[in-house]
Design an enzyme around this catalytic site. Structure first.
Site, PDB file in Angstrom:
ATOM      1  N   GLU B  49      97.544   6.763  -1.026  1.00  0.00           N
ATOM      2  CA  GLU B  49      98.220   5.571  -1.280  1.00  0.00           C
ATOM      3  C   GLU B  49      97.295   4.955  -2.490  1.00  0.00           C
ATOM      4  O   GLU B  49      98.187   4.215  -3.017  1.00  0.00           O
ATOM      5  CB  GLU B  49      98.107   4.746  -0.175  1.00  0.00           C
ATOM      6  N   PHE B 111      98.192   0.741  17.634  1.00  0.00           N
ATOM      7  CA  PHE B 111      97.847   1.450  16.633  1.00  0.00           C
ATOM      8  C   PHE B 111      98.162   1.515  15.342  1.00  0.00           C
ATOM      9  O   PHE B 111      99.246   0.971  14.943  1.00  0.00           O
ATOM     10  CB  PHE B 111      98.504   3.058  17.306  1.00  0.00           C
ATOM     11  N   GLN B 112      97.285   1.823  14.452  1.00  0.00           N
ATOM     12  CA  GLN B 112      97.458   1.677  12.945  1.00  0.00           C
ATOM     13  C   GLN B 112      98.015   0.307  12.408  1.00  0.00           C
ATOM     14  O   GLN B 112      98.811  -0.097  11.451  1.00  0.00           O
ATOM     15  CB  GLN B 112      98.763   2.712  12.312  1.00  0.00           C
ATOM     16  N   LYS B 161     108.029  -2.556  11.855  1.00  0.00           N
ATOM     17  CA  LYS B 161     108.999  -1.365  11.800  1.00  0.00           C
ATOM     18  C   LYS B 161     110.259  -2.108  12.482  1.00  0.00           C
ATOM     19  O   LYS B 161     111.600  -1.623  12.189  1.00  0.00           O
ATOM     20  CB  LYS B 161     108.280  -0.443  12.608  1.00  0.00           C
ATOM     21  N   MET B 478      77.595   5.803 -17.646  1.00  0.00           N
ATOM     22  CA  MET B 478      77.671   4.327 -18.082  1.00  0.00           C
ATOM     23  C   MET B 478      76.353   3.844 -17.168  1.00  0.00           C
ATOM     24  O   MET B 478      75.539   3.126 -17.660  1.00  0.00           O
ATOM     25  CB  MET B 478      78.770   3.630 -17.808  1.00  0.00           C
TER      26      MET B 478
HETATM   27  C1  LIG Z   1      85.227   2.689  -8.046  1.00  0.00           C
HETATM   28  C2  LIG Z   1      83.920   2.405  -8.881  1.00  0.00           C
HETATM   29  N1  LIG Z   1      82.949   2.910  -8.309  1.00  0.00           N
HETATM   30  C3  LIG Z   1      81.662   2.642  -9.114  1.00  0.00           C
HETATM   31  C4  LIG Z   1      81.776   2.162 -10.457  1.00  0.00           C
HETATM   32  C5  LIG Z   1      80.526   1.924 -11.080  1.00  0.00           C
HETATM   33  N2  LIG Z   1      80.561   2.785 -12.469  1.00  0.00           N
HETATM   34  C6  LIG Z   1      80.955   2.097 -13.569  1.00  0.00           C
HETATM   35  S1  LIG Z   1      80.810   3.424 -14.662  1.00  0.00           S
HETATM   36  C7  LIG Z   1      80.367   4.596 -13.823  1.00  0.00           C
HETATM   37  C8  LIG Z   1      80.022   6.047 -13.975  1.00  0.00           C
HETATM   38  C9  LIG Z   1      81.070   6.659 -14.266  1.00  0.00           C
HETATM   39  O1  LIG Z   1      80.963   8.063 -14.533  1.00  0.00           O
HETATM   40  P1  LIG Z   1      82.002   9.088 -15.346  1.00  0.00           P
HETATM   41  O2  LIG Z   1      83.229   9.107 -14.817  1.00  0.00           O
HETATM   42  O3  LIG Z   1      81.365  10.340 -15.408  1.00  0.00           O
HETATM   43  O4  LIG Z   1      81.821   8.514 -16.802  1.00  0.00           O
HETATM   44  P2  LIG Z   1      80.910   8.553 -18.071  1.00  0.00           P
HETATM   45  O5  LIG Z   1      80.290   7.105 -17.872  1.00  0.00           O
HETATM   46  O6  LIG Z   1      79.834   9.665 -17.768  1.00  0.00           O
HETATM   47  O7  LIG Z   1      81.785   8.965 -19.176  1.00  0.00           O
HETATM   48  C10 LIG Z   1      80.033   4.124 -12.397  1.00  0.00           C
HETATM   49  C11 LIG Z   1      79.581   4.807 -11.231  1.00  0.00           C
HETATM   50  C12 LIG Z   1      83.056   1.866 -10.819  1.00  0.00           C
HETATM   51  N3  LIG Z   1      83.335   1.420 -12.158  1.00  0.00           N
HETATM   52  N4  LIG Z   1      84.387   2.067 -10.067  1.00  0.00           N
END
Ligand SMILES: Cc1ncc(C[n+]2csc(CCOP(=O)(O)OP(=O)(O)O)c2C)c(N)n1
Ligand SMILES: [Mg+2]
Lengths: 165, 565
Positions: B49, B111-112, B161, B478
């Site tokens: 979803e 439920f749900q 529903k 990042m």
């Molecule tokens: C849902 C979610 N969880 C955690 C984060 C924190 N976060 C920001 S960038 C990142 C790393 C992303 O890794 P990747 O997709 O491999 O991209 P890269 O930075 O290596 O290009 C994280 C964990 C986020 N932005 N969104």
């Protein structure tokens, strides 16, 4: 600075939660909040007492206005207005204090609304300062319990606000 | 004629011009799904979803129409939350329909059952619980109206529903009246005149453009304004594609990973013209030192955005396109003054040119390892001008923003406000569903891709030929970059220890997988991918510890950048 704000809202399911959630979610203060339907049953009127600097108050006003259910926001701070609050206070009343409690209630135009051999319950209305004052005077007598409604407010003068105006 | 609630819902969707919805069935929406079989409204079954909501979001961003998603009650509804919050933060018009347990059971921990109205109250523009089938048509009308007008946003309609089963006479209201909701579209003329005067008096103006320019499709007016007043233009991530980066007046993006020259220009400007932007902390850096010499004009349709984070000298509440049109007209009546601007602003442009020369957007190329920036540049070179690019969140997102030159509006879809990993693939799905013939590219990281990789199945099933670029550094790059710069290289939980074979993953779903491990393979892989009919994963094994630069450390001033060289 303390601000008293009236918010006229659609009397809809969940509207109180929207307003309360707005304050908690954005870290705004709520000192008190009272709410009831208006003459027009489709509209509820909330009176909120809050505090903050000008920037925060501007945000509070704007954020309240942004809610879809908000019809009007009135900040009374720069307006001539009156505030009234209701307080019920249950005070210990024994032989030593009985007369004094009554005298204090009288000075504040309070009414005794419940009596037992050990207590008086006093109803008093007024501006929040007046309520504070009577509470301070009654405190030495022994306050068993008290409830305040939080203030409601209305602007002074002949003009009134109605939906559609 | 009497209709059931679920039929009324579908009728309403048609009246609103909805031809495509995204969703996932379940017990409390089974009636709606049954009626969908006989409805001309097309439905795409995502595999989660969250993805349905992101897909509706991508559809909305790419088309400007209201995106629609459907989910069942309880877990279906709670799965939509990240998608809704993402849309809310970026002001995306969307209507989310959730099933709910029958009204007599609400509040009984049925439920749900989940209180999705309570849960989504702070992340929707508005939400509705329909308690009587007689209200349904009006509520749907209101939902679409609220979602698309003013500052757009997601609206959730919770539909028990029993209300879907109940019948009533169907009448679609012609219009809606919401006495508490009257967005201001028309910018105040006196304010616009003042803005023109401030612009004509400025010596160092900068136009700062946010997502509002995209939401109002104000790119043409924006370009005309910039050219008329000869002011340089910087955009946020959300305003990215609204002003072509190759335009001589473009400064590229500002903020945390903005260009040196954009950040220097803002810091030194004497007039900042903020258009549909909201002074997010990723843009301003330290507020106290943000644009310290500038007067600020702020145009926004949402009064709460104005003076929320920064002081504003001239607020103008209104629709950006309306305000720009008025401003251009006003400037048009002062041609003599306007004609002097080019000469007057010469020193300012020279100052900017020096910053540009000192620190252009650059990276150190390599002949042996694939540099992510190189992949992005190649992608731009080999894709069509109208290609739609979506991103996940991380370094790859910033490289896409920095090195992909967007030339057309609504071609860059990225989660700016919430920063949602997992957004890119499903939003690409939604954009591709809206534009089956255009190139749609998801620029992804190895981490974020795995947050919604199940949508490969949806792409293959519906023949949505999204091209997925995975810049694989085997890191949550990042976060790793922050750990490198601010936590002594202690890489806590950011190394993806298990390398994934993304080529095989693509093949498992019946998509095509391609891989490049050397720079000389990059072009070939991209060409092959674009020549392939269906969805493709292009995996690029990139330099693992490459950083996104320049960087303004969180909380620092915009001119305190860590630079590329
Ligand atoms: C849902 C979610 N969880 C955690 C984060 C924190 N976060 C920001 S960038 C990142 C790393 C992303 O890794 P990747 O997709 O491999 O991209 P890269 O930075 O290596 O290009 C994280 C964990 C986020 N932005 N969104
Ligand atoms: Mg990575």
């Amino acid at each position: 600075m303390r601000h008293t704000i009236s918010v006229l809202v659609e009397n809809e399911f969940g509207v109180l939660a929207r307003v309360a959630g707005l304050f908690s979610g954005r870290g705004f203060n709520i000192e008190s909040l009272s709410v009831a339907p208006t003459l027009d049953p489709s509209i509820s009127r909330m009176t909120i007492v809050t505090s903050g600097d000008d920037r925060i108050l501007e945000q509070i006003n704007k954020q309240l206005n942004k809610l879809i259910d908000t019809i009007k926001v009135i900040d009374f701070t720069d307006e001539e207005h009156m505030e009234r609050e209701l307080c019920l206070v249950k005070v210990t009343a024994d032989d030593g204090t009985r007369a004094e409690v009554l005298r204090i209630a009288d000075i504040f135009r309070g009414k005794v609304v419940d009596v037992t051999p050990k207590s008086y319950t006093i109803e008093v209305t007024g501006a929040p300062d007046k309520i504070n004052a009577i509470i301070e005077l009654l405190r030495p007598m022994g306050i068993k319990e008290l409830v305040r409604s939080g203030p409601v407010a209305l602007g002074r003068g002949p003009k009134g606000w109605r939906a559609g105006d | 004629m009497k209709l059931t609630g679920s039929k009324i819902l579908l009728e309403c969707l048609q009246r609103e011009g909805v031809d495509q919805v995204f969703g996932y069935p379940g017990g409390t929406v089974i009636n709606i799904y049954d009626d969908l079989m006989d409805s001309p409204v097309k439905h795409i079954l995502t595999r989660h979803e969250q993805a349905a909501v992101h897909a509706a979001d991508g559809y909305a961003r790419a088309t400007g129409k209201v995106g629609v998603a459907i989910a069942t009650s309880g877990p279906g509804a709670t799965n939509t939350i990240t998608g809704i919050a993402t849309a809310y933060m970026d002001s995306i018009p969307m209507v989310v329909i959730t099933g709910q347990v029958p009204t007599p059971l609400i509040g009984n921990d049925a439920f749900q059952e989940a209180d999705i109205i309570g849960i989504t109250r702070p992340i929707t523009k508005h939400n509705f619980l329909v308690r009587d089938v007689k209200d349904l048509a009006t509520i749907i009308k209101k939902a679409f109206y609220i979602a698309r007008t003013g500052r757009p946003g997601p609206v959730l309609v919770d539909l028990p529903k029993d209300v879907q089963v109940a019948t009533t006479k169907f009448e679609y209201p012609e219009s809606v009246e919401l006495r508490g909701y009257k967005p201001t579209y028309s910018g105040n003329l006196r304010m616009v005149e003042k803005a023109a005067a401030m612009i004509l008096a400025a010596k160092k103006p900068v136009i700062y453009v946010g997502g509002g320019a995209s939401l109002t499709d104000a790119h043409a007016e924006l370009k005309q304004l910039a050219e008329t007043i000869q002011a340089p233009v910087t955009t946020t991530l959300m305003g990215m594609a609204c002003f072509p980066k190759r335009h001589p007046l473009s400064l590229g993006m500002l903020g945390m990973h903005g260009t040196y020259y954009a950040n220097m220009a803002v810091t030194n400007s004497d007039l900042l013209i903020a258009l549909g932007a909201r002074f997010d902390d990723r843009v301003t850096g330290k507020i106290a030192t943000f644009a310290p010499h500038a007067k600020i004009i702020h145009v926004d349709i949402d009064p709460t955005s104005i003076k929320k984070n920064v002081r504003v000298d001239l607020p103008i509440v209104g629709d950006l396109r309306d305000v720009l049109t008025k401003l251009l007209k006003e400037l048009g009546s002062q041609t003599d003054e306007v004609a002097k601007l080019a000469e007057k602003l010469k020193p300012w442009h020279e100052e900017i040119a020096v910053w540009r020369r000192e620190q252009p957007m650059s990276y150190t190329p390599s002949k042996t390892i694939i540099k992510p920036q190189f992949v992005i540049e190649k992608l731009r070179e080999l894709s069509n001008d109208d290609a739609i690019v979506t991103t996940e969140v991380g370094q790859h997102q910033m490289w896409a923003a920095q090195f992909f030159d967007f030339v057309q509006p609504r071609t860059f879809l990225s989660s700016g406000g919430l920063g949602t990993m997992g957004y890119g693939l499903p939003s690409a799905l939604g954009a591709q569903a809206a534009f089956p013939k255009r190139q749609v590219i998801d620029i992804s990281g190895d981490g974020a891709f795995q947050m919604n990789s199940q949508e490969l199945a949806t792409l293959v099933q519906y023949r949505l030929p999204v091209k997925i670029v995975i810049l694989n550094n085997n890191f949550l790059g990042m976060v790793r970059q922050w750990q490198q710069l601010f936590f002594n290289k202690r890489y806590s939980q950011t190394c993806m220890e298990l390398p994934i074979d993304f080529v095989k993953l693509a093949e498992a779903y019946g998509a095509t997988g391609l891989r490049a491990t050397k720079p000389e393979e990059v072009e070939d892989v991209i060409r092959k991918a674009f020549a392939t009919k269906g969805p493709v994963i292009m995996e690029f094994k990139i330099a693992r510890e490459e950083n996104v630069l320049p960087m303004v450390p969180a909380g620092a001033s915009l001119n305190e950048m860590v630079l590329a060289s």
